[in-house]
Motif scaffolding. Structure first.
Motif, PDB file in Angstrom:
ATOM      1  N   TRP A  43       0.853  -1.201   0.000  1.00 46.88           N
ATOM      2  CA  TRP A  43       0.000   0.000   0.000  1.00 46.88           C
ATOM      3  C   TRP A  43       0.884   1.245   0.000  1.00 46.88           C
ATOM      4  O   TRP A  43       0.679   2.167  -0.792  1.00 46.88           O
ATOM      5  CB  TRP A  43      -0.874   0.066   1.241  1.00 46.88           C
ATOM      6  CG  TRP A  43      -1.779  -1.061   1.538  1.00 46.88           C
ATOM      7  CD1 TRP A  43      -1.992  -2.191   0.804  1.00 46.88           C
ATOM      8  CD2 TRP A  43      -2.609  -1.180   2.705  1.00 46.88           C
ATOM      9  NE1 TRP A  43      -2.889  -2.996   1.424  1.00 46.88           N
ATOM     10  CE2 TRP A  43      -3.288  -2.409   2.585  1.00 46.88           C
ATOM     11  CE3 TRP A  43      -2.822  -0.381   3.801  1.00 46.88           C
ATOM     12  CZ2 TRP A  43      -4.185  -2.850   3.557  1.00 46.88           C
ATOM     13  CZ3 TRP A  43      -3.717  -0.805   4.779  1.00 46.88           C
ATOM     14  CH2 TRP A  43      -4.390  -2.034   4.649  1.00 46.88           C
ATOM     15  N   LYS A  44       1.865   1.238   0.905  1.00 48.33           N
ATOM     16  CA  LYS A  44       2.740   2.400   1.053  1.00 48.33           C
ATOM     17  C   LYS A  44       3.502   2.681  -0.236  1.00 48.33           C
ATOM     18  O   LYS A  44       3.623   3.835  -0.665  1.00 48.33           O
ATOM     19  CB  LYS A  44       3.716   2.165   2.204  1.00 48.33           C
ATOM     20  CG  LYS A  44       4.584   3.368   2.534  1.00 48.33           C
ATOM     21  CD  LYS A  44       5.421   3.086   3.776  1.00 48.33           C
ATOM     22  CE  LYS A  44       6.273   4.287   4.150  1.00 48.33           C
ATOM     23  NZ  LYS A  44       7.074   4.020   5.377  1.00 48.33           N
ATOM     24  N   GLN A  49       4.313   6.154  -4.958  1.00 48.30           N
ATOM     25  CA  GLN A  49       4.487   6.240  -6.405  1.00 48.30           C
ATOM     26  C   GLN A  49       3.413   7.094  -7.078  1.00 48.30           C
ATOM     27  O   GLN A  49       3.697   7.828  -8.030  1.00 48.30           O
ATOM     28  CB  GLN A  49       4.479   4.832  -7.024  1.00 48.30           C
ATOM     29  CG  GLN A  49       5.718   4.013  -6.722  1.00 48.30           C
ATOM     30  CD  GLN A  49       5.643   2.637  -7.362  1.00 48.30           C
ATOM     31  OE1 GLN A  49       4.657   2.264  -7.999  1.00 48.30           O
ATOM     32  NE2 GLN A  49       6.706   1.846  -7.177  1.00 48.30           N
ATOM     33  N   ARG A  50       2.173   7.003  -6.595  1.00 49.26           N
ATOM     34  CA  ARG A  50       1.047   7.605  -7.315  1.00 49.26           C
ATOM     35  C   ARG A  50       0.575   8.934  -6.752  1.00 49.26           C
ATOM     36  O   ARG A  50      -0.087   9.703  -7.439  1.00 49.26           O
ATOM     37  CB  ARG A  50      -0.127   6.617  -7.338  1.00 49.26           C
ATOM     38  CG  ARG A  50       0.172   5.301  -8.057  1.00 49.26           C
ATOM     39  CD  ARG A  50       0.422   5.524  -9.547  1.00 49.26           C
ATOM     40  NE  ARG A  50      -0.755   6.045 -10.202  1.00 49.26           N
ATOM     41  CZ  ARG A  50      -1.732   5.280 -10.701  1.00 49.26           C
ATOM     42  NH1 ARG A  50      -1.649   3.962 -10.626  1.00 49.26           N
ATOM     43  NH2 ARG A  50      -2.779   5.838 -11.274  1.00 49.26           N
ATOM     44  N   GLU A  57       1.300  13.138   6.139  1.00 47.81           N
ATOM     45  CA  GLU A  57       0.081  12.799   5.410  1.00 47.81           C
ATOM     46  C   GLU A  57       0.083  11.335   5.015  1.00 47.81           C
ATOM     47  O   GLU A  57      -0.952  10.657   5.085  1.00 47.81           O
ATOM     48  CB  GLU A  57      -0.072  13.678   4.172  1.00 47.81           C
ATOM     49  CG  GLU A  57      -1.419  13.511   3.483  1.00 47.81           C
ATOM     50  CD  GLU A  57      -1.584  14.425   2.286  1.00 47.81           C
ATOM     51  OE1 GLU A  57      -2.674  14.409   1.701  1.00 47.81           O
ATOM     52  OE2 GLU A  57      -0.627  15.151   1.945  1.00 47.81           O
ATOM     53  N   LEU A  58       1.245  10.813   4.622  1.00 49.21           N
ATOM     54  CA  LEU A  58       1.348   9.401   4.253  1.00 49.21           C
ATOM     55  C   LEU A  58       0.973   8.521   5.435  1.00 49.21           C
ATOM     56  O   LEU A  58       0.226   7.543   5.285  1.00 49.21           O
ATOM     57  CB  LEU A  58       2.762   9.090   3.782  1.00 49.21           C
ATOM     58  CG  LEU A  58       3.062   7.623   3.427  1.00 49.21           C
ATOM     59  CD1 LEU A  58       2.176   7.152   2.283  1.00 49.21           C
ATOM     60  CD2 LEU A  58       4.542   7.455   3.073  1.00 49.21           C
ATOM     61  N   GLU A 103      -9.160   6.987 -11.302  1.00 49.34           N
ATOM     62  CA  GLU A 103      -8.650   8.353 -11.253  1.00 49.34           C
ATOM     63  C   GLU A 103      -8.738   8.898  -9.835  1.00 49.34           C
ATOM     64  O   GLU A 103      -9.388   8.311  -8.961  1.00 49.34           O
ATOM     65  CB  GLU A 103      -9.443   9.246 -12.220  1.00 49.34           C
ATOM     66  CG  GLU A 103      -9.333   8.823 -13.685  1.00 49.34           C
ATOM     67  CD  GLU A 103      -7.891   8.770 -14.176  1.00 49.34           C
ATOM     68  OE1 GLU A 103      -7.113   9.685 -13.839  1.00 49.34           O
ATOM     69  OE2 GLU A 103      -7.538   7.805 -14.874  1.00 49.34           O
ATOM     70  N   GLY A 104      -8.110  10.047  -9.601  1.00 47.85           N
ATOM     71  CA  GLY A 104      -7.987  10.589  -8.251  1.00 47.85           C
ATOM     72  C   GLY A 104      -9.294  10.783  -7.521  1.00 47.85           C
ATOM     73  O   GLY A 104      -9.358  10.675  -6.306  1.00 47.85           O
TER      74      GLY A 104
END
Length: 208
Positions: A43-44, A49-50, A57-58, A103-104
């Motif tokens: 996940w991390k 990457q994206r 925030e991560l 998409e975002g």
């Protein structure tokens, strides 16, 4: 059984109507893929990457993903709020839906929800008001769920129709009264989950 609040405005888009009409809740970061099929490290890696996320925030996003997939459980209750109401739902299992792309602004991480009722914001007690006012995308109610006092607002709308041959069971009045008495006694139980389910059953009967 636990109680959570989830934000319904994500990436600047208000999903409240979609959540209510389509019986689900969800969160963003679709590029991670199905979270049940990957480790936290994977996940991390996908998030780094994206998405352009700072270290803090991560960490927050990782906590949100973990809570949505593993801390929330089938049968827990969830609240979603708009400017006037808080809506109460019974959650189902996690699933990943990328049918509308990744998409975002897509909401691919989802849980099905059976919506049980709504509460005017003005009627929320202080503990629940603090929960729905929390800044986190997902916040957990850190008190015994009985202290949320959801019982008066929770109900289930019957899905039966007048013409359905199976819409009502043939049970004599004495048995019905005996069952109602059992439910009324359950309303006094020390177990919050049992009280809530008894209240749901009584309200469902009252509407039938």
């Amino acid at each position: 059984m636990n109680l959570f609040h989830i934000q319904s405005t994500l990436q600047g888009i208000d999903w409240t109507s979609s959540f209510l009409e389509n019986n689900f809740i969800g969160i963003g970061w679709p590029a991670t893929g199905d979270l049940e099929h990957g480790s936290a490290e994977e996940w991390k890696e996908q998030l780094v990457q994206r998405y352009r996320l700072g270290e803090t925030e991560l960490s927050d996003v990782m906590d949100t993903l973990y809570t949505f997939v593993y801390i929330m459980q089938d049968g827990d209750y969830v609240l979603v709020s708009d400017k006037d109401w808080t809506y109460v739902g019974d959650m189902g299992d996690y699933f990943y839906d990328d049918s509308n792309g990744t998409e975002g602004e897509s909401i691919c991480h989802r849980r099905g929800v059976t919506w049980l009722g709504r509460i005017p914001l003005a009627e929320l007690n202080d503990k629940v008001l603090a929960l729905v006012s929390h800044d986190s995308i997902i916040a957990k109610f850190e008190h015994p769920i009985a202290q949320a006092k959801l019982e008066p607002w929770v109900s289930i709308t019957s899905s039966t129709t007048t013409g359905d041959n199976h819409s009502s069971a043939r049970v004599d009045e004495g048995t019905v009264q005996e069952a109602l008495n059992v439910l009324k006694k359950a309303l006094q139980s020390e177990e919050a989950d049992l009280r809530i389910r008894a209240a749901v059953a009584i309200l469902q009967y009252a509407k039938s």
